[in-house]
Write a protein that holds these residues in place. Structure first.
Motif, PDB file in Angstrom:
ATOM      1  N   ASP A  39      10.691   5.315   6.040  1.00 12.72           N
ATOM      2  CA  ASP A  39      11.510   5.679   4.884  1.00 12.72           C
ATOM      3  C   ASP A  39      12.397   6.874   5.166  1.00 12.72           C
ATOM      4  OD1 ASP A  39      10.368   3.785   2.969  1.00 12.72           O
ATOM      5  OD2 ASP A  39       8.551   5.000   3.117  1.00 12.72           O
ATOM      6  N   ARG A  93       0.253   0.923   3.366  1.00 12.47           N
ATOM      7  CA  ARG A  93       0.600   1.572   2.100  1.00 12.47           C
ATOM      8  C   ARG A  93       0.328   0.647   0.914  1.00 12.47           C
ATOM      9  NH1 ARG A  93       6.618   3.421   2.298  1.00 12.47           N
ATOM     10  NH2 ARG A  93       6.860   1.205   2.719  1.00 12.47           N
ATOM     11  N   ARG A  94      -0.390   1.172  -0.078  1.00 11.30           N
ATOM     12  CA  ARG A  94      -0.667   0.398  -1.293  1.00 11.30           C
ATOM     13  C   ARG A  94       0.335   0.714  -2.397  1.00 11.30           C
ATOM     14  NH1 ARG A  94      -6.574   2.687  -1.527  1.00 11.30           N
ATOM     15  NH2 ARG A  94      -5.319   4.405  -0.703  1.00 11.30           N
ATOM     16  N   ASP A  95       0.719   1.955  -2.511  1.00 14.36           N
ATOM     17  CA  ASP A  95       1.741   2.352  -3.475  1.00 14.36           C
ATOM     18  C   ASP A  95       3.089   2.348  -2.763  1.00 14.36           C
ATOM     19  OD1 ASP A  95       3.455   3.482  -5.290  1.00 14.36           O
ATOM     20  OD2 ASP A  95       2.361   5.370  -5.503  1.00 14.36           O
ATOM     21  N   PRO A  96       3.998   1.445  -3.139  1.00 11.59           N
ATOM     22  CA  PRO A  96       5.288   1.387  -2.450  1.00 11.59           C
ATOM     23  C   PRO A  96       6.101   2.662  -2.605  1.00 11.59           C
ATOM     24  CG  PRO A  96       5.297   0.009  -4.419  1.00 11.59           C
ATOM     25  CD  PRO A  96       3.887   0.428  -4.198  1.00 11.59           C
ATOM     26  N   VAL A 140       3.259   1.660   7.280  1.00 14.21           N
ATOM     27  CA  VAL A 140       4.011   0.963   6.235  1.00 14.21           C
ATOM     28  C   VAL A 140       3.198  -0.210   5.689  1.00 14.21           C
ATOM     29  CG1 VAL A 140       6.072  -0.423   5.789  1.00 14.21           C
ATOM     30  CG2 VAL A 140       6.251   1.678   7.142  1.00 14.21           C
ATOM     31  N   LYS A 141       2.547  -0.956   6.580  1.00 13.41           N
ATOM     32  CA  LYS A 141       1.758  -2.110   6.155  1.00 13.41           C
ATOM     33  C   LYS A 141       0.551  -1.682   5.332  1.00 13.41           C
ATOM     34  CE  LYS A 141      -0.464  -6.287   7.968  1.00 13.41           C
ATOM     35  NZ  LYS A 141      -0.781  -7.070   9.199  1.00 13.41           N
ATOM     36  N   ARG A 198       1.836   8.786  -8.558  1.00  6.91           N
ATOM     37  CA  ARG A 198       2.922   7.800  -8.514  1.00  6.91           C
ATOM     38  C   ARG A 198       4.225   8.399  -9.037  1.00  6.91           C
ATOM     39  NH1 ARG A 198       1.529   2.371  -7.662  1.00  6.91           N
ATOM     40  NH2 ARG A 198      -0.712   2.102  -7.328  1.00  6.91           N
TER      41      ARG A 198
END
Length: 306
Positions: free
Chosen positions: A190, A151-154, A148-149, A9
């Motif tokens: 992104d 993804r768990r970690d933004p 994008v949908k 992260r």
């Protein structure tokens, strides 16, 4: 020792901060885990994990033959060996939208900071070869939207690569690339990876078309001239990758060494170009292992001449 103490992260946040910094982020291709700490030590901002390199290491051409499992494993092996963010090539996402979603989860768990998914048809081709085909704009958008949908970690960077520039010559190809970049940004990408741009002006056109960061692929012997970092930063490029460069350098040296060994019967003449034993031990952090448990590693790291 063993692996980076910086969690995934934090690396993802560092990647995003770098992309927003206004300074060009330089990501050489880490073709083995051992190259990752060297890239870090020499002051680069991140490491790139190339699909072409992963295929080549397996003795395969870059036409989509590597599996998700192989890519995830290599992504984990390299990412764990550096404090830097890593960006990995996820090809076409290994299937349709549901497959793309699983690809994102697997690579997220592997510890990468970002991944890019392209809009080629399956089987894909190397981005700098002729004869590429791309999917429709709708299918390309579905792939990125699914990523994008999922993804768990933004913080994970989802980058959209488009190969459409190489499918149509001249201004029409660039116009299609601009339109597709806009469409991919609109569904949540992104960053944009416009493959096989042929001039700085073309990078400028993509830069003007989207608000998100853009990537330049400086691969040798390809469609793009090898622009300098200063030139790319000057037209607003945010990230540059050198995907296959270290592999090419290494394989060139290996081939020359093997020829010398075959012809002379010794590698004595190659020693000045080799990494020393001491330097290898330094990159592998032997000293820390020895300090951690001298019952397992009880030795002195050799001097720099060895």
């Amino acid at each position: 020792m063993l692996s980076s103490q910086v969690d995934a992260r934090a690396k993802r946040q560092a990647f995003r901060a770098g992309l927003e910094s206004g300074r060009l982020q330089r990501f050489p291709g880490a073709f083995t885990p051992l190259t990752a700490p060297l890239i870090q030590e020499l002051g680069f901002e991140g490491a790139y994990i190339s699909g072409a390199v992963m295929a080549a290491e397996l003795g395969l051409p870059d036409i989509g033959l590597t599996t998700l499992t192989e890519v995830v494993q290599r992504g984990h092996q390299i990412s764990r060996m550096t404090d830097l963010p890593t960006l990995i090539d996820a090809d076409t996402g290994f299937g349709e939208p549901m497959n793309v979603a699983r690809t994102v989860h697997e690579l997220e768990d592997a510890g990468v900071a970002g991944l890019h998914i392209e809009d080629q048809v399956n089987p894909k081709r190397c981005g700098h070869l002729d004869g590429k085909e791309v999917v429709s704009a709708d299918v390309a958008a579905q792939r990125i939207a699914a990523a994008v949908k999922a993804r768990r970690d933004p913080g994970l960077v989802i980058m959209a690569r488009t190969d459409v520039r190489g499918t149509v010559p001249g201004e029409q190809g660039l116009s299609l690339a601009v339109d597709r970049a806009k469409a991919l940004e609109a569904v949540g990408a992104d960053a944009i990876f416009p493959e096989a741009m042929q001039s700085l002006a073309e990078f400028e056109a993509i830069r003007a078309a989207v608000k998100v960061p853009i990537l330049a692929n400086m691969t040798e012997f390809g469609k793009s001239r090898l622009f300098t970092h200063e030139e790319l930063e000057g037209v607003g490029v945010n990230l540059v990758i050198h995907p296959v460069s270290l592999l090419r350098i290494a394989m060139g040296a290996i081939e020359r060494g093997l020829v010398d060994l075959r012809d002379s019967g010794t590698l004595d003449g190659q020693l000045d170009g080799m990494q020393t034993r001491a330097r290898l031990y330094e990159l592998n952090d032997y000293a820390s292992y020895s300090a951690f448990d001298q019952t397992l590693f009880d030795f002195e790291v050799p001097g720099t001449h060895e």
